[in-house]
Every structure is written in structure tokens, then in C-alpha cells.
Scaffold this motif. Structure first.
Motif, PDB file in Angstrom:
ATOM      1  N   GLY A   1       0.791  -1.226   0.000  1.00 47.62           N
ATOM      2  CA  GLY A   1       0.000   0.000   0.000  1.00 47.62           C
ATOM      3  C   GLY A   1       0.819   1.271   0.000  1.00 47.62           C
ATOM      4  O   GLY A   1       0.258   2.367  -0.107  1.00 47.62           O
ATOM      5  N   GLU A   2       2.146   1.147   0.100  1.00 49.12           N
ATOM      6  CA  GLU A   2       2.979   2.353   0.049  1.00 49.12           C
ATOM      7  C   GLU A   2       2.820   3.014  -1.319  1.00 49.12           C
ATOM      8  O   GLU A   2       2.821   2.334  -2.348  1.00 49.12           O
ATOM      9  CB  GLU A   2       4.456   2.019   0.267  1.00 49.12           C
ATOM     10  CG  GLU A   2       5.326   3.261   0.166  1.00 49.12           C
ATOM     11  CD  GLU A   2       6.818   2.994   0.010  1.00 49.12           C
ATOM     12  OE1 GLU A   2       7.586   3.926   0.300  1.00 49.12           O
ATOM     13  OE2 GLU A   2       7.201   1.892  -0.424  1.00 49.12           O
ATOM     14  N   CYS A   3       2.689   4.328  -1.304  1.00 53.35           N
ATOM     15  CA  CYS A   3       2.585   5.094  -2.542  1.00 53.35           C
ATOM     16  C   CYS A   3       3.884   5.851  -2.772  1.00 53.35           C
ATOM     17  O   CYS A   3       4.413   6.481  -1.853  1.00 53.35           O
ATOM     18  CB  CYS A   3       1.435   6.088  -2.471  1.00 53.35           C
ATOM     19  SG  CYS A   3      -0.168   5.292  -2.394  1.00 53.35           S
ATOM     20  N   VAL A   4       4.357   5.774  -3.998  1.00 53.47           N
ATOM     21  CA  VAL A   4       5.544   6.510  -4.408  1.00 53.47           C
ATOM     22  C   VAL A   4       5.123   7.390  -5.568  1.00 53.47           C
ATOM     23  O   VAL A   4       4.576   6.899  -6.560  1.00 53.47           O
ATOM     24  CB  VAL A   4       6.685   5.566  -4.851  1.00 53.47           C
ATOM     25  CG1 VAL A   4       7.932   6.360  -5.208  1.00 53.47           C
ATOM     26  CG2 VAL A   4       6.980   4.519  -3.786  1.00 53.47           C
ATOM     27  N   GLN A   5       5.339   8.691  -5.445  1.00 53.72           N
ATOM     28  CA  GLN A   5       4.972   9.612  -6.523  1.00 53.72           C
ATOM     29  C   GLN A   5       6.231  10.071  -7.239  1.00 53.72           C
ATOM     30  O   GLN A   5       7.177  10.534  -6.619  1.00 53.72           O
ATOM     31  CB  GLN A   5       4.185  10.804  -5.997  1.00 53.72           C
ATOM     32  CG  GLN A   5       3.671  11.683  -7.123  1.00 53.72           C
ATOM     33  CD  GLN A   5       2.648  12.704  -6.675  1.00 53.72           C
ATOM     34  OE1 GLN A   5       2.297  12.797  -5.500  1.00 53.72           O
ATOM     35  NE2 GLN A   5       2.147  13.486  -7.623  1.00 53.72           N
ATOM     36  N   PHE A   6       6.208   9.957  -8.570  1.00 57.75           N
ATOM     37  CA  PHE A   6       7.348  10.298  -9.407  1.00 57.75           C
ATOM     38  C   PHE A   6       7.189  11.618 -10.143  1.00 57.75           C
ATOM     39  O   PHE A   6       8.171  12.266 -10.473  1.00 57.75           O
ATOM     40  CB  PHE A   6       7.592   9.184 -10.442  1.00 57.75           C
ATOM     41  CG  PHE A   6       7.929   7.867  -9.830  1.00 57.75           C
ATOM     42  CD1 PHE A   6       9.230   7.571  -9.464  1.00 57.75           C
ATOM     43  CD2 PHE A   6       6.945   6.929  -9.581  1.00 57.75           C
ATOM     44  CE1 PHE A   6       9.551   6.357  -8.877  1.00 57.75           C
ATOM     45  CE2 PHE A   6       7.256   5.709  -8.996  1.00 57.75           C
ATOM     46  CZ  PHE A   6       8.557   5.427  -8.640  1.00 57.75           C
ATOM     47  N   VAL A   7       5.944  11.985 -10.444  1.00 57.99           N
ATOM     48  CA  VAL A   7       5.676  13.165 -11.267  1.00 57.99           C
ATOM     49  C   VAL A   7       4.514  13.930 -10.657  1.00 57.99           C
ATOM     50  O   VAL A   7       3.499  13.336 -10.263  1.00 57.99           O
ATOM     51  CB  VAL A   7       5.344  12.759 -12.722  1.00 57.99           C
ATOM     52  CG1 VAL A   7       4.960  13.973 -13.574  1.00 57.99           C
ATOM     53  CG2 VAL A   7       6.508  12.008 -13.364  1.00 57.99           C
ATOM     54  N   ASP A   8       4.648  15.235 -10.582  1.00 58.74           N
ATOM     55  CA  ASP A   8       3.561  16.120 -10.159  1.00 58.74           C
ATOM     56  C   ASP A   8       2.374  15.871 -11.094  1.00 58.74           C
ATOM     57  O   ASP A   8       2.538  15.827 -12.317  1.00 58.74           O
ATOM     58  CB  ASP A   8       4.069  17.565 -10.288  1.00 58.74           C
ATOM     59  CG  ASP A   8       3.100  18.610  -9.804  1.00 58.74           C
ATOM     60  OD1 ASP A   8       1.925  18.574 -10.207  1.00 58.74           O
ATOM     61  OD2 ASP A   8       3.533  19.492  -9.052  1.00 58.74           O
ATOM     62  N   THR A   9       1.184  15.717 -10.546  1.00 63.14           N
ATOM     63  CA  THR A   9       0.031  15.426 -11.399  1.00 63.14           C
ATOM     64  C   THR A   9      -0.342  16.587 -12.308  1.00 63.14           C
ATOM     65  O   THR A   9      -1.119  16.402 -13.248  1.00 63.14           O
ATOM     66  CB  THR A   9      -1.185  14.995 -10.558  1.00 63.14           C
ATOM     67  OG1 THR A   9      -1.522  16.032  -9.634  1.00 63.14           O
ATOM     68  CG2 THR A   9      -0.909  13.690  -9.822  1.00 63.14           C
ATOM     69  N   ASP A  10       0.188  17.770 -12.052  1.00 60.84           N
ATOM     70  CA  ASP A  10      -0.029  18.891 -12.960  1.00 60.84           C
ATOM     71  C   ASP A  10       0.884  18.804 -14.187  1.00 60.84           C
ATOM     72  O   ASP A  10       0.733  19.590 -15.121  1.00 60.84           O
ATOM     73  CB  ASP A  10       0.217  20.223 -12.244  1.00 60.84           C
ATOM     74  CG  ASP A  10      -0.861  20.531 -11.216  1.00 60.84           C
ATOM     75  OD1 ASP A  10      -1.951  19.938 -11.285  1.00 60.84           O
ATOM     76  OD2 ASP A  10      -0.604  21.383 -10.345  1.00 60.84           O
ATOM     77  N   GLN A  11       1.826  17.874 -14.176  1.00 59.29           N
ATOM     78  CA  GLN A  11       2.716  17.669 -15.317  1.00 59.29           C
ATOM     79  C   GLN A  11       2.317  16.402 -16.062  1.00 59.29           C
ATOM     80  O   GLN A  11       1.561  15.566 -15.557  1.00 59.29           O
ATOM     81  CB  GLN A  11       4.166  17.561 -14.850  1.00 59.29           C
ATOM     82  CG  GLN A  11       4.733  18.852 -14.325  1.00 59.29           C
ATOM     83  CD  GLN A  11       6.232  18.715 -14.089  1.00 59.29           C
ATOM     84  OE1 GLN A  11       6.664  17.933 -13.259  1.00 59.29           O
ATOM     85  NE2 GLN A  11       7.004  19.473 -14.836  1.00 59.29           N
ATOM     86  N   ARG A  12       2.884  16.229 -17.243  1.00 59.57           N
ATOM     87  CA  ARG A  12       2.609  15.071 -18.085  1.00 59.57           C
ATOM     88  C   ARG A  12       3.664  13.997 -17.816  1.00 59.57           C
ATOM     89  O   ARG A  12       4.846  14.204 -18.080  1.00 59.57           O
ATOM     90  CB  ARG A  12       2.622  15.503 -19.552  1.00 59.57           C
ATOM     91  CG  ARG A  12       2.428  14.391 -20.535  1.00 59.57           C
ATOM     92  CD  ARG A  12       2.183  14.893 -21.931  1.00 59.57           C
ATOM     93  NE  ARG A  12       3.176  15.861 -22.391  1.00 59.57           N
ATOM     94  CZ  ARG A  12       3.073  16.534 -23.521  1.00 59.57           C
ATOM     95  NH1 ARG A  12       2.019  16.370 -24.309  1.00 59.57           N
ATOM     96  NH2 ARG A  12       4.011  17.396 -23.880  1.00 59.57           N
TER      97      ARG A  12
END
Length: 193
Positions: free
Chosen positions: A84-95
Motif C-alpha cells: 500500500g505504500e505510494c511513491v509519486q514520481f511526477v507532479d500530477t499537474d505535469q505530463r
């Protein structure tokens, strides 16, 4: 000179690992969520290979499969690990570069759309087509989806699809192991709270 405001599509529920494999969206439209599945090497649900792939640090000689994919420059906005750990790689405002060659029928605009990365968010689930996803993954996916729908008014439960649906001749993920009914039920019940 006006100072540019920082992008703010970083979910506080995720650990942040910056991927260079992204660019600016051509517009501020975010109206589609695409669910993917990934395991590196295939069928292995641990280690740092996914993060290495999305940050262009995958070492080709660590596994025979890696030699086939180290040239790729890909990313997703988020990865949800088995625990369930979430890792975010890119700002959702970017493509983020996650959908590849794909198309989608936009029932709202009554047209077939391509270049899906331009208006979608991509979430990778650590998994494969045959292994059931974990309750922890569904829980995290519901939480981040609710956050995304609140952040982007055009995104709703009818605008969530699979990589297999938008690229059916080349992709199968997240596969038959993903329980769409359970996910939608959980999403509906949590969104109503």
C-alpha cells in the motif's frame, strides 16, 4: 519578472521520488485516470527496480529482462506497492510518460482521443495480470483517486480506465486479477463519506 508558482500536484500520502521522464501538459486539462500494472523483473514484487526504471537508473546487467528495457524513458505519476505504500514520481499537474501509443473514446466530447498522456494521470500498481492485488493496494488507490477527483473536477469514476483498454493490441494491464467491481464499490462508498 514574475516568479513562477511551484507545481502543487504532489499527494501528501506518497513518498516523492522525482522522475525526469515528464514534461509540461499542453493544457491544464486532467480528465482521465489510467491504471497500469508493473513488476520488475516480471513476477517479482519487491526491490527498487521500478523506481530505478522511472528515474533512468536501471542497471542492464542486474537481470536479463532489464537489458531489454533500460533504454526506455518512462514514468507514471504514482506507484502503489503491494503493502500500500505510494511513491509519486511526477507532479500530477505535469505530463508523465505512461500511456504510450494509445487512444480513448471520450463520451463527453464524443470523439476519439490520442496523446493520452496530455490529459491523464497514470497510476502503476505493483502486480501482474494473474496475481490478485492486495487490500492495501485497493485502499491506497481509493484514497489517491478521491484526492485526484477533488483536485481535477473533470475526473470522475466514469473516467477511470485500464492500460489494456486504451492500448488493447499491446497491453493487458492491470489484467484480470484487478477487481474493478470491488474498486468501484470502495470508491463509491468512500467518496460519499
Amino acid at each position: 519578472m514574475e516568479e513562477k508558482q511551484p507545481l502543487s500536484g504532489w499527494w501528501e500520502g506518497a513518498r516523492h521520488v522525482i522522475s525526469p521522464n515528464c514534461d509540461a501538459r499542453p493544457s491544464d486539462e486532467v480528465s482521465l485516470l489510467i491504471l497500469h500494472a508493473i513488476s520488475l523483473p516480471p513476477g517479482v514484487f519487491s526491490g527498487d527496480a521500478i523506481e530505478a526504471l522511472f528515474t533512468n537508473q536501471l542497471v542492464a546487467d542486474e537481470h536479463p529482462f532489464f537489458a531489454e528495457i533500460t533504454h526506455l524513458r518512462v514514468s507514471a505519476h504514482l506507484l502503489i506497492r503491494r503493502d500500500g505504500e505510494c511513491v509519486q514520481f511526477v507532479d500530477t499537474d505535469q505530463r508523465a510518460w505512461h500511456a504510450g501509443r494509445s487512444c480513448w473514446w471520450d463520451a463527453h466530447q464524443l470523439k476519439r482521443r490520442t496523446a493520452l498522456n496530455s490529459f491523464s494521470v497514470g497510476i502503476e500498481l505493483e502486480g501482474d495480470d494473474i496475481t490478485p492485488y492486495t487490500k492495501a493496494q485497493y485502499n491506497a488507490l481509493v484514497k489517491v483517486t478521491i484526492w485526484l477527483m477533488a483536485r481535477y473536477p473533470r475526473l470522475n469514476s466514469r473516467r477511470i480506465t485500464s492500460h489494456a483498454h486504451v492500448a488493447p493490441l499491446r497491453k493487458t494491464d492491470p489484467g484480470p486479477a484487478f477487481d474493478w467491481v470491488y474498486f468501484q464499490q470502495r470508491l463509491t462508498s468512500q467518496a460519499e463519506k
